[in-house]
Write a protein that holds these residues in place. Sequence first.
Motif, PDB file in Angstrom:
ATOM      1  N   ALA A 286      46.843  35.380  25.187  1.00 29.97           N
ATOM      2  CA  ALA A 286      47.589  35.154  26.427  1.00 29.97           C
ATOM      3  C   ALA A 286      46.994  34.066  27.305  1.00 29.97           C
ATOM      4  O   ALA A 286      47.679  33.540  28.190  1.00 29.97           O
ATOM      5  CB  ALA A 286      47.676  36.460  27.225  1.00 29.97           C
ATOM      6  N   GLY A 287      45.735  33.714  27.108  1.00 27.66           N
ATOM      7  CA  GLY A 287      45.092  32.674  27.909  1.00 27.66           C
ATOM      8  C   GLY A 287      45.112  31.330  27.211  1.00 27.66           C
ATOM      9  O   GLY A 287      45.681  31.183  26.126  1.00 27.66           O
ATOM     10  N   PRO A 288      44.489  30.312  27.825  1.00 29.67           N
ATOM     11  CA  PRO A 288      44.417  28.988  27.206  1.00 29.67           C
ATOM     12  C   PRO A 288      43.566  29.017  25.929  1.00 29.67           C
ATOM     13  O   PRO A 288      42.550  29.706  25.883  1.00 29.67           O
ATOM     14  CB  PRO A 288      43.757  28.109  28.269  1.00 29.67           C
ATOM     15  N   THR A 289      43.997  28.278  24.915  1.00 22.05           N
ATOM     16  CA  THR A 289      43.310  28.324  23.627  1.00 22.05           C
ATOM     17  C   THR A 289      43.097  26.935  23.046  1.00 22.05           C
ATOM     18  O   THR A 289      43.847  25.992  23.328  1.00 22.05           O
ATOM     19  CB  THR A 289      44.113  29.145  22.595  1.00 22.05           C
ATOM     20  N   GLU A 290      42.066  26.845  22.207  1.00 23.66           N
ATOM     21  CA  GLU A 290      41.820  25.690  21.344  1.00 23.66           C
ATOM     22  C   GLU A 290      41.532  26.228  19.944  1.00 23.66           C
ATOM     23  O   GLU A 290      41.012  27.329  19.795  1.00 23.66           O
ATOM     24  CB  GLU A 290      40.604  24.881  21.823  1.00 23.66           C
ATOM     25  N   MET A 291      41.857  25.434  18.938  1.00 24.83           N
ATOM     26  CA  MET A 291      41.601  25.849  17.555  1.00 24.83           C
ATOM     27  C   MET A 291      40.898  24.722  16.806  1.00 24.83           C
ATOM     28  O   MET A 291      41.341  23.556  16.840  1.00 24.83           O
ATOM     29  CB  MET A 291      42.909  26.185  16.839  1.00 24.83           C
ATOM     30  N   ALA A 292      39.799  25.051  16.131  1.00 23.62           N
ATOM     31  CA  ALA A 292      39.140  24.131  15.209  1.00 23.62           C
ATOM     32  C   ALA A 292      39.508  24.567  13.793  1.00 23.62           C
ATOM     33  O   ALA A 292      39.296  25.728  13.427  1.00 23.62           O
ATOM     34  CB  ALA A 292      37.629  24.172  15.396  1.00 23.62           C
ATOM     35  N   VAL A 293      40.083  23.679  13.010  1.00 21.78           N
ATOM     36  CA  VAL A 293      40.541  23.997  11.660  1.00 21.78           C
ATOM     37  C   VAL A 293      39.668  23.265  10.649  1.00 21.78           C
ATOM     38  O   VAL A 293      39.453  22.057  10.751  1.00 21.78           O
ATOM     39  CB  VAL A 293      42.018  23.590  11.470  1.00 21.78           C
ATOM     40  N   TRP A 294      39.195  24.038   9.647  1.00 19.89           N
ATOM     41  CA  TRP A 294      38.350  23.476   8.597  1.00 19.89           C
ATOM     42  C   TRP A 294      39.098  23.626   7.277  1.00 19.89           C
ATOM     43  O   TRP A 294      39.113  24.692   6.671  1.00 19.89           O
ATOM     44  CB  TRP A 294      37.002  24.199   8.585  1.00 19.89           C
ATOM     45  N   GLU A 295      39.726  22.550   6.845  1.00 21.78           N
ATOM     46  CA  GLU A 295      40.644  22.609   5.704  1.00 21.78           C
ATOM     47  C   GLU A 295      39.945  22.885   4.390  1.00 21.78           C
ATOM     48  O   GLU A 295      40.499  23.529   3.507  1.00 21.78           O
ATOM     49  CB  GLU A 295      41.429  21.301   5.601  1.00 21.78           C
ATOM     50  N   GLY A 302      33.169  26.099  10.104  1.00 23.67           N
ATOM     51  CA  GLY A 302      32.580  24.809  10.416  1.00 23.67           C
ATOM     52  C   GLY A 302      31.068  24.813  10.471  1.00 23.67           C
ATOM     53  O   GLY A 302      30.452  23.769  10.711  1.00 23.67           O
ATOM     54  N   GLY A 303      30.448  25.981  10.269  1.00 23.83           N
ATOM     55  CA  GLY A 303      28.990  26.030  10.301  1.00 23.83           C
ATOM     56  C   GLY A 303      28.438  25.498  11.606  1.00 23.83           C
ATOM     57  O   GLY A 303      28.888  25.857  12.700  1.00 23.83           O
ATOM     58  N   ILE A 304      27.487  24.618  11.516  1.00 25.13           N
ATOM     59  CA  ILE A 304      26.831  24.085  12.713  1.00 25.13           C
ATOM     60  C   ILE A 304      27.809  23.271  13.566  1.00 25.13           C
ATOM     61  O   ILE A 304      27.652  23.173  14.792  1.00 25.13           O
ATOM     62  CB  ILE A 304      25.592  23.233  12.320  1.00 25.13           C
ATOM     63  N   LEU A 305      28.853  22.717  12.946  1.00 26.17           N
ATOM     64  CA  LEU A 305      29.830  21.966  13.729  1.00 26.17           C
ATOM     65  C   LEU A 305      30.672  22.894  14.598  1.00 26.17           C
ATOM     66  O   LEU A 305      31.127  22.495  15.683  1.00 26.17           O
ATOM     67  CB  LEU A 305      30.715  21.124  12.807  1.00 26.17           C
ATOM     68  N   ASP A 306      30.911  24.118  14.154  1.00 31.67           N
ATOM     69  CA  ASP A 306      31.534  25.113  15.024  1.00 31.67           C
ATOM     70  C   ASP A 306      30.655  25.352  16.256  1.00 31.67           C
ATOM     71  O   ASP A 306      31.146  25.420  17.389  1.00 31.67           O
ATOM     72  CB  ASP A 306      31.739  26.438  14.274  1.00 31.67           C
ATOM     73  N   GLU A 307      29.358  25.500  16.031  1.00 34.34           N
ATOM     74  CA  GLU A 307      28.449  25.755  17.145  1.00 34.34           C
ATOM     75  C   GLU A 307      28.363  24.540  18.069  1.00 34.34           C
ATOM     76  O   GLU A 307      28.306  24.682  19.293  1.00 34.34           O
ATOM     77  CB  GLU A 307      27.069  26.138  16.625  1.00 34.34           C
ATOM     78  N   GLU A 308      28.379  23.343  17.488  1.00 31.09           N
ATOM     79  CA  GLU A 308      28.355  22.133  18.312  1.00 31.09           C
ATOM     80  C   GLU A 308      29.590  22.074  19.211  1.00 31.09           C
ATOM     81  O   GLU A 308      29.495  21.775  20.415  1.00 31.09           O
ATOM     82  CB  GLU A 308      28.294  20.894  17.414  1.00 31.09           C
TER      83      GLU A 308
END
Length: 321
Positions: A286-295, A302-308
Amino acid sequence: MTDLAPEQLATYRSAQSAPADFDDFWAATLADAGTHDLDVRLQEVPTGLTTITTYDVTFRGFGGQDVRAWLRLPVGATGPLPAVVQYVGYGGGRGHALENLLWASAGFAHLQMDTRGQGSGWSLGATPDDAPSPPQVPGVLTRGILEPAGYYYRRLFTDAVRAVDVARGVPEVDADRVAVLGGSQGGGISLAVAGLRSDLAGVVAFVPFLCDFPRAVRVTDAYPYREIIDYLKVHRGRQEQVFRTLAYFDGVNFAARAAAPALFSAALRDPVCPPSTVYGAFHAYAGPTEMAVWEYNGHEGGGILDEERALGFLRAVLAGR
């Protein structure tokens, strides 16, 4: 890929729905937990580190039972700090005092909650699950699964909600700038806490588990979701009862009640937490969202890139309050 194509994920919506008494169930659960004082106990741990001070934390979670955590603070930090409360993946615990130093190194107060009854699969734990349970499949996903009041995740989610209160009560923490974070099971717990609290400043859920149960058991044969399949293979005729319980603990239903800005990640080759189940919660949020997709990634996301990315996201949302 293990699941839907990207263009299908963009339009996918979960069929999961909340039971009519979902909000009452959780209000009563948390009210009961609130009858127990947090009773926070901190003991500084000599780690040999010169930039981070670490405390062994004990507080009272579900049923007044002791839950352990690590609290890490940057040495010499002045003024109220933003805080990150972190939850752990399936089978893991809070780990060793010298592990997981990113968030305190980046200037956050970092509370890493132990996971009751787990913490031996791949990292150390120190919190037992003090509750009777009928027979279950090995693991915790089917522990008490025949009725919501006795289900394992009722206890764990309550611990997680109270861990935020622990963080907010730390003198060095700015109580208005507390975020929750986790991956896999920890991501699912983060979504649950986001749906149960209105005072969070941010939410991070990497490849979250515990989302969209009806679809998960139909599209993956991987554990831990496979534990539900194994249970129903033996307990024939219990499907309706099992999925009724799971609806009280589904990240899709918590997401629909969450308001804090949230960062998700999904991996398109993930057999453990299929991306459609992640998108089920993402599209319900219900709130604002962002999504990181790792194909090209599996459950590691995303490993460390998720954390970054999470580091930048949390600095932005916590600085804005």
